[in-house]
Design an enzyme around this catalytic site. Sequence first.
Site, mmCIF file in Angstrom:
data_model
loop_
_atom_site.group_PDB
_atom_site.id
_atom_site.type_symbol
_atom_site.label_atom_id
_atom_site.label_comp_id
_atom_site.label_asym_id
_atom_site.label_seq_id
_atom_site.Cartn_x
_atom_site.Cartn_y
_atom_site.Cartn_z
ATOM 1 N N LEU A 1 -48.309 -100.727 16.990
ATOM 2 C CA LEU A 1 -48.127 -101.286 15.657
ATOM 3 C C LEU A 1 -48.659 -100.333 14.600
ATOM 4 C CD1 LEU A 1 -49.218 -104.981 16.281
ATOM 5 C CD2 LEU A 1 -46.962 -103.933 16.564
ATOM 6 N N GLY B 1 -54.346 -106.095 25.921
ATOM 7 C CA GLY B 1 -55.545 -105.694 26.643
ATOM 8 C C GLY B 1 -56.759 -106.523 26.311
ATOM 9 N N GLY C 1 -53.591 -97.725 21.646
ATOM 10 C CA GLY C 1 -54.069 -96.356 21.807
ATOM 11 C C GLY C 1 -55.404 -96.313 22.505
ATOM 12 N N CYS D 1 -60.901 -102.122 11.113
ATOM 13 C CA CYS D 1 -60.025 -100.948 11.201
ATOM 14 C C CYS D 1 -59.532 -100.476 9.846
ATOM 15 C CB CYS D 1 -58.855 -101.233 12.133
ATOM 16 S SG CYS D 1 -57.643 -102.419 11.485
ATOM 17 N N CYS E 1 -55.713 -111.225 12.524
ATOM 18 C CA CYS E 1 -54.678 -110.307 13.009
ATOM 19 C C CYS E 1 -54.014 -110.867 14.261
ATOM 20 C CB CYS E 1 -55.298 -108.940 13.302
ATOM 21 S SG CYS E 1 -54.111 -107.665 13.792
ATOM 22 N N VAL F 1 -58.111 -97.768 25.795
ATOM 23 C CA VAL F 1 -58.051 -97.848 27.248
ATOM 24 C C VAL F 1 -57.596 -99.227 27.730
ATOM 25 C CG1 VAL F 1 -60.511 -98.448 27.442
ATOM 26 C CG2 VAL F 1 -59.334 -97.375 29.378
ATOM 27 N N ASP F 2 -58.002 -100.293 27.037
ATOM 28 C CA ASP F 2 -57.667 -101.640 27.519
ATOM 29 C C ASP F 2 -56.165 -101.894 27.522
ATOM 30 O OD1 ASP F 2 -60.311 -102.457 28.024
ATOM 31 O OD2 ASP F 2 -60.618 -102.976 25.929
ATOM 32 N N SER F 3 -55.504 -101.609 26.403
ATOM 33 C CA SER F 3 -54.067 -101.887 26.345
ATOM 34 C C SER F 3 -53.279 -100.956 27.262
ATOM 35 C CB SER F 3 -53.550 -101.788 24.907
ATOM 36 O OG SER F 3 -53.820 -100.521 24.344
#
Length: 367
Positions: free
Chosen positions: A26, A119, A3, A188, A95, A5-7
């Site tokens: 995910l 990303g 969600g 997170c 992770c 910008v990188d990915s």
Amino acid sequence: MSGGVDSAVAAARAAAAGYDVTGVHLALSRNPQTYRSGARGCCTLEDARDARRAADVIGIPFYVWDMAERFHEDVVDDFVAEYAAGRTPNPCLRCNEKIKFAAVLDRALALGFDAVVTGHHARLGADGLLRRSVDLGKDQSYVLAVLTREQLDHSIFPLGDSTKADVRAEAARRDLAVADKPDSHDICFIADGDTRGFLHGKLGATPGDIVDATTGEVVGTHEGAYAYTVGQRRGLDLRRPAADGRPRYVLSITPVTNTVTVGPAEALEVDRVYGERPVWTGGSVPAADVECEVQLRAHGAPVPATVRVEDGRLVASLHRPARGIAAGQAVVAYRPDPAGDVVLGSATIATTERAGAAGSPASGGTH
């Protein structure tokens, strides 16, 4: 697709390169509203919607995979258990190891895909070796150094040759709404960023003593040794100041006695690091001593070192002392290379010591 910008740009680049790309987000929380919100995390409902919109703009299929139970067991429970044992874990590293490049990659290969694209800011050279990103300020090779050679063979990191500014500019050109979305920060699964409060809720109050390493005196109390980490200075709430008036730092944490030991900054210095469960990302176990650099925390500066294998452990002899090195973090060895530093391997820090200082708080023991 987290969600962010990188990915989103990584997916767009893969699609533009001609790959048959499917976007996957995910779902990692049993209750997404308890995870970070306000566009600051990577596990929220807003993030899932942002990922879906990015996939629509790119023109690729999009799915949400529910991995909440696996994430809770392999990352959240591990995080709590490590702190309870007096160590300081890195949940992002775990992770990557257990979720993104194990559970996700295994499922992707089973479904007939060839690789997982992420990303992360890191590079895979033509030789397949993992290297630092060209944007050293955003380099994430440290948290990818747990990956095996086989996992890297099925991984693609399209952003390693770009700066973060380049990525945001490209996202804007591609009309991706996440172009200006803030980067995720902190952990997170801790909604308010209060790690101490989160651990207290999981482990409860376990009062104990804070002891001065120099005098052996009890200089304070704590409600849980899990709330401290090696090198910590703030929040100690010591009842007695040091005789010389200098600040004191956490030197070690001993879960067996529920004791936090504090002392002067110089007592934090170590020049030997022992790592367990090494992963040789470069593909082979070093047969002799290797002159290289090691990174000892996620955003730490590299330190020149000699790395060797001893009884199955990674042993790093530092060429200059380092301070505040905590068990549970990773030691990552890099080989300087004209094409960009190459990751040789990594291990989980088990113990540290200062040569010639046996018996000091920084010698052996759990930090």
